[in-house]
Design a protein around this motif. Sequence first.
Motif, PDB file in Angstrom:
ATOM      1  N   THR A  88      -7.326 -75.242 -28.221  1.00 12.44           N
ATOM      2  CA  THR A  88      -6.666 -75.356 -26.924  1.00 12.44           C
ATOM      3  C   THR A  88      -5.954 -74.060 -26.567  1.00 12.44           C
ATOM      4  O   THR A  88      -5.507 -73.316 -27.448  1.00 12.44           O
ATOM      5  N   CYS A  89      -5.880 -73.783 -25.282  1.00 12.56           N
ATOM      6  CA  CYS A  89      -5.080 -72.628 -24.874  1.00 12.56           C
ATOM      7  C   CYS A  89      -4.346 -72.897 -23.565  1.00 12.56           C
ATOM      8  O   CYS A  89      -4.835 -73.633 -22.696  1.00 12.56           O
ATOM      9  N   VAL A  90      -3.150 -72.333 -23.459  1.00 11.01           N
ATOM     10  CA  VAL A  90      -2.329 -72.480 -22.251  1.00 11.01           C
ATOM     11  C   VAL A  90      -1.727 -71.130 -21.875  1.00 11.01           C
ATOM     12  O   VAL A  90      -1.612 -70.234 -22.710  1.00 11.01           O
ATOM     13  N   GLU A  91      -1.346 -71.026 -20.608  1.00 13.68           N
ATOM     14  CA  GLU A  91      -0.666 -69.806 -20.158  1.00 13.68           C
ATOM     15  C   GLU A  91       0.818 -69.901 -20.481  1.00 13.68           C
ATOM     16  O   GLU A  91       1.449 -70.938 -20.275  1.00 13.68           O
ATOM     17  N   VAL A  92       1.359 -68.785 -20.986  1.00  9.00           N
ATOM     18  CA  VAL A  92       2.811 -68.724 -21.215  1.00  9.00           C
ATOM     19  C   VAL A  92       3.389 -67.530 -20.475  1.00  9.00           C
ATOM     20  O   VAL A  92       2.748 -66.488 -20.370  1.00  9.00           O
ATOM     21  N   ALA A  93       4.599 -67.709 -19.973  1.00  6.43           N
ATOM     22  CA  ALA A  93       5.226 -66.616 -19.225  1.00  6.43           C
ATOM     23  C   ALA A  93       6.654 -66.357 -19.678  1.00  6.43           C
ATOM     24  O   ALA A  93       7.254 -65.352 -19.288  1.00  6.43           O
ATOM     25  N   THR A  94       7.193 -67.257 -20.499  1.00 12.85           N
ATOM     26  CA  THR A  94       8.577 -67.077 -20.968  1.00 12.85           C
ATOM     27  C   THR A  94       8.669 -67.471 -22.453  1.00 12.85           C
ATOM     28  O   THR A  94       7.807 -68.199 -22.960  1.00 12.85           O
ATOM     29  N   PRO A  95       9.721 -67.023 -23.143  1.00  8.22           N
ATOM     30  CA  PRO A  95       9.906 -67.417 -24.545  1.00  8.22           C
ATOM     31  C   PRO A  95       9.946 -68.936 -24.710  1.00  8.22           C
ATOM     32  O   PRO A  95       9.432 -69.480 -25.684  1.00  8.22           O
ATOM     33  N   ARG A  96      10.522 -69.636 -23.748  1.00 11.99           N
ATOM     34  CA  ARG A  96      10.586 -71.106 -23.832  1.00 11.99           C
ATOM     35  C   ARG A  96       9.178 -71.728 -23.814  1.00 11.99           C
ATOM     36  O   ARG A  96       8.891 -72.663 -24.550  1.00 11.99           O
ATOM     37  N   LEU A 109      -2.556 -68.631 -26.854  1.00 12.49           N
ATOM     38  CA  LEU A 109      -1.714 -68.483 -25.661  1.00 12.49           C
ATOM     39  C   LEU A 109      -2.360 -67.426 -24.782  1.00 12.49           C
ATOM     40  O   LEU A 109      -3.000 -66.509 -25.282  1.00 12.49           O
ATOM     41  N   TRP A 110      -2.219 -67.575 -23.452  1.00  9.01           N
ATOM     42  CA  TRP A 110      -2.655 -66.438 -22.644  1.00  9.01           C
ATOM     43  C   TRP A 110      -1.532 -66.016 -21.713  1.00  9.01           C
ATOM     44  O   TRP A 110      -0.690 -66.822 -21.315  1.00  9.01           O
ATOM     45  N   ILE A 111      -1.525 -64.738 -21.447  1.00  8.69           N
ATOM     46  CA  ILE A 111      -0.524 -64.161 -20.545  1.00  8.69           C
ATOM     47  C   ILE A 111      -1.208 -63.922 -19.212  1.00  8.69           C
ATOM     48  O   ILE A 111      -2.255 -63.273 -19.151  1.00  8.69           O
ATOM     49  N   GLY A 112      -0.663 -64.469 -18.159  1.00 13.54           N
ATOM     50  CA  GLY A 112      -1.298 -64.417 -16.847  1.00 13.54           C
ATOM     51  C   GLY A 112      -1.141 -63.066 -16.162  1.00 13.54           C
ATOM     52  O   GLY A 112      -0.286 -62.249 -16.526  1.00 13.54           O
ATOM     53  N   ILE A 134      -0.413 -66.493 -34.237  1.00 13.78           N
ATOM     54  CA  ILE A 134      -1.110 -67.210 -33.175  1.00 13.78           C
ATOM     55  C   ILE A 134      -1.961 -66.217 -32.384  1.00 13.78           C
ATOM     56  O   ILE A 134      -1.668 -65.014 -32.366  1.00 13.78           O
ATOM     57  N   ALA A 135      -3.021 -66.728 -31.758  1.00 10.80           N
ATOM     58  CA  ALA A 135      -3.888 -65.842 -30.965  1.00 10.80           C
ATOM     59  C   ALA A 135      -3.336 -65.712 -29.550  1.00 10.80           C
ATOM     60  O   ALA A 135      -2.816 -66.679 -28.992  1.00 10.80           O
ATOM     61  N   VAL A 136      -3.447 -64.506 -29.006  1.00 11.53           N
ATOM     62  CA  VAL A 136      -2.931 -64.261 -27.653  1.00 11.53           C
ATOM     63  C   VAL A 136      -3.987 -63.520 -26.825  1.00 11.53           C
ATOM     64  O   VAL A 136      -4.585 -62.544 -27.282  1.00 11.53           O
ATOM     65  N   MET A 137      -4.218 -64.027 -25.624  1.00 14.78           N
ATOM     66  CA  MET A 137      -5.139 -63.353 -24.710  1.00 14.78           C
ATOM     67  C   MET A 137      -4.310 -62.786 -23.553  1.00 14.78           C
ATOM     68  O   MET A 137      -3.439 -63.467 -23.016  1.00 14.78           O
ATOM     69  N   VAL A 138      -4.610 -61.544 -23.201  1.00 10.39           N
ATOM     70  CA  VAL A 138      -3.825 -60.873 -22.163  1.00 10.39           C
ATOM     71  C   VAL A 138      -4.708 -60.598 -20.948  1.00 10.39           C
ATOM     72  O   VAL A 138      -5.661 -59.815 -21.013  1.00 10.39           O
ATOM     73  N   LYS A 139      -4.397 -61.263 -19.844  1.00 11.05           N
ATOM     74  CA  LYS A 139      -5.151 -61.004 -18.613  1.00 11.05           C
ATOM     75  C   LYS A 139      -4.761 -59.637 -18.054  1.00 11.05           C
ATOM     76  O   LYS A 139      -3.647 -59.158 -18.282  1.00 11.05           O
ATOM     77  N   VAL A 165      -6.970 -60.709 -27.579  1.00 13.75           N
ATOM     78  CA  VAL A 165      -8.149 -60.684 -26.703  1.00 13.75           C
ATOM     79  C   VAL A 165      -7.684 -60.198 -25.326  1.00 13.75           C
ATOM     80  O   VAL A 165      -6.573 -60.520 -24.904  1.00 13.75           O
ATOM     81  N   ALA A 166      -8.528 -59.442 -24.639  1.00 18.60           N
ATOM     82  CA  ALA A 166      -8.211 -59.053 -23.261  1.00 18.60           C
ATOM     83  C   ALA A 166      -9.077 -59.896 -22.325  1.00 18.60           C
ATOM     84  O   ALA A 166     -10.240 -60.171 -22.623  1.00 18.60           O
ATOM     85  N   ILE A 167      -8.489 -60.333 -21.215  1.00 22.92           N
ATOM     86  CA  ILE A 167      -9.262 -61.093 -20.218  1.00 22.92           C
ATOM     87  C   ILE A 167      -9.322 -60.310 -18.914  1.00 22.92           C
ATOM     88  O   ILE A 167      -8.287 -59.969 -18.330  1.00 22.92           O
ATOM     89  N   HIS A 168     -10.545 -60.073 -18.464  1.00 24.22           N
ATOM     90  CA  HIS A 168     -10.762 -59.394 -17.184  1.00 24.22           C
ATOM     91  C   HIS A 168     -10.859 -60.465 -16.098  1.00 24.22           C
ATOM     92  O   HIS A 168     -11.794 -61.267 -16.102  1.00 24.22           O
ATOM     93  N   ARG A 169      -9.877 -60.485 -15.174  1.00 23.42           N
ATOM     94  CA  ARG A 169      -9.867 -61.514 -14.121  1.00 23.42           C
ATOM     95  C   ARG A 169      -9.857 -60.904 -12.722  1.00 23.42           C
ATOM     96  O   ARG A 169      -9.558 -61.554 -11.742  1.00 23.42           O
ATOM     97  N   GLY A 170     -10.202 -59.613 -12.654  1.00 26.34           N
ATOM     98  CA  GLY A 170     -10.293 -58.970 -11.346  1.00 26.34           C
ATOM     99  C   GLY A 170      -8.934 -58.514 -10.843  1.00 26.34           C
ATOM    100  O   GLY A 170      -7.889 -58.864 -11.391  1.00 26.34           O
ATOM    101  N   PHE A 171      -8.987 -57.696  -9.764  1.00 31.39           N
ATOM    102  CA  PHE A 171      -7.781 -57.010  -9.303  1.00 31.39           C
ATOM    103  C   PHE A 171      -7.550 -57.221  -7.815  1.00 31.39           C
ATOM    104  O   PHE A 171      -8.490 -57.289  -7.031  1.00 31.39           O
ATOM    105  N   ASN A 172      -6.302 -57.251  -7.477  1.00 29.07           N
ATOM    106  CA  ASN A 172      -5.910 -57.304  -6.086  1.00 29.07           C
ATOM    107  C   ASN A 172      -6.300 -55.973  -5.461  1.00 29.07           C
ATOM    108  O   ASN A 172      -5.868 -54.932  -5.929  1.00 29.07           O
ATOM    109  N   ALA A 173      -7.136 -56.015  -4.442  1.00 33.73           N
ATOM    110  CA  ALA A 173      -7.575 -54.747  -3.857  1.00 33.73           C
ATOM    111  C   ALA A 173      -7.583 -54.871  -2.353  1.00 33.73           C
ATOM    112  O   ALA A 173      -7.661 -55.964  -1.798  1.00 33.73           O
ATOM    113  N   TYR A 174      -7.499 -53.741  -1.706  1.00 34.15           N
ATOM    114  CA  TYR A 174      -7.486 -53.695  -0.251  1.00 34.15           C
ATOM    115  C   TYR A 174      -8.727 -54.375   0.308  1.00 34.15           C
ATOM    116  O   TYR A 174      -8.670 -55.107   1.285  1.00 34.15           O
ATOM    117  N   ASP A 175      -9.869 -54.136  -0.361  1.00 33.50           N
ATOM    118  CA  ASP A 175     -11.104 -54.740   0.119  1.00 33.50           C
ATOM    119  C   ASP A 175     -11.835 -55.387  -1.052  1.00 33.50           C
ATOM    120  O   ASP A 175     -12.569 -54.714  -1.762  1.00 33.50           O
TER     121      ASP A 175
END
Length: 363
Positions: A88-96, A109-112, A134-139, A165-175
Motif C-alpha cells: 500500500t502507498c499513501v501521500e504524506v505532506a507532514t510529520p503527523r 509513502l509518496w511526497i506530492g 520505509i520506501a519513499v517516492m518523490v513526485k 523512487v522518483a515519480i514523473h507526473r508532469g509540470f505546470n507549464a504555460y502551454d
Amino acid sequence: MKDVKLDILPLNEWMDVDIRPLIISGPCSAENKEQVLSTAKLLASTGIVNVFRAGMWKPRTRPDTFEGVGEEGLAWMKQVRDDTGMRTCVEVATPRHIEAAIEYGIDILWIGARTTVNPFSVQEIAEALKGYDIAVMVKNPVNPDLSLWLGALERINSAGIKKLVAIHRGFNAYDSAPYRNAPIWEIPIELMRLCSGLPVICDPSHITGNAMLLKGIAQQALDLDMDGLMIESHINPKTALSDKEQQITPKELEKLVASLVIRSNSSTNDEFRNKLEELRFEIDKIDAELIKQLSNRMQVIDRIGHYKKENNVTILQIKRWNNIVKESIELGEKLGLSREFLLKLLRMLHEESIRKQTEIFNK
Ligand code: PEP
Ligand code: MN
C-alpha cells in the motif's frame, strides 16, 4: 549542475515481485471503506498491480473541494493489504501524516508535487523519516525545476531512506495542451542521467488529466526505460470525488496495461548489436561535425559582436532574426525536419549568440 550522490537500493532488492514494469494503481482519493475495498479487490484480481495507492489527505487547489478522509482511511488500507497482499502507498505532506501512515503499516509513502516544491516541508518530512526503514517516492515539483526535484530526493536520502523512487507526473507549464501537466520528458531523462540506478516511474494520470490520453504517455514512459507506472483507478470514475476525468476502472486498467508493448533495454542478439554499433558510430561522427560547426558559428558571432559595438549598433535586429527563422525553417522542413524542432534549435542558437554579444558589449 553539481554531482549528485544518492545511496539507493535497486527496486528488485526491496520489491520482492520482480516484474517490469512496476504497476501502482488505486483511486486518487480514499472516499469510503466500500470504494477502497472494492477497487482494491478488482485491482488485485487483475494480477498485474503490485502496489495499491490512495490519497488520504488531498492537497486541493480550492478549499471548498473534497480534502480527503484523513487518518480514518488508513485502516481501510491496512485491510487492503491483509485481504489482497498488495503493498500500500499513501501521500504524506507532514510529520503527523508519516507517523499515522507508519502506525497503520503502510509500505510506501509518496511526497506530492505540491510538497516537493517546498524545501522547508521536504526537510521537515526528512527529519520525521529518520530511523525508519520505509520506501519513499518523490513526485517532481509542480514547476519544471530539476534542482528542486533532486534537492528533495537528496534530503530524503540523507535521512537514511535508501528505498527511494522518483515519480514523473508532469509540470505546470504555460502551454501544456493537450495535457493537464506538460510531460517535458527532458527533465526526467536528465534526472536518470544524473542519478544512475535511481528507479523512476511515470504517473500518466496526472500528466494527462484525461483517461483517453493515458496509453500514449504510459507507452512513452516505458520506451524511455522507466521502471513503472502509477495510474489512478476507481471503481466508478464518474462518481469520483477528485480527478474523475483521469481515473479508469480496474478492468480498463487491465486492458490498458495489456496493450502496452514492453521492450527490453538491451539485446543479446549479436547482429542487432553490431548494426546498432555501426549506426551509433555514424551519429557520433555527425555530432562531432555539428559541434565543430557550432564553434565556427560562434567565432563569427564574436566578430559580429565587436563590429556592432564599434559602430554603436544594437545586438538585436528583429527583422534579421525574423528572416533567419523563416529561411531556416523553410530549408529545414524541405529536408524533413519538424517546424517545432527547428524553432527550438534556432531559439537556442539565438539565445547563445545574444549572450555572447552582450558579454562583448559589457566588456
Ligand atoms: C495524487 O497523486 O493524487 C496527487 C495529488 O498527485 P500530484 O501530487 O502529482 O498532483
Ligand atoms: Mn489525483
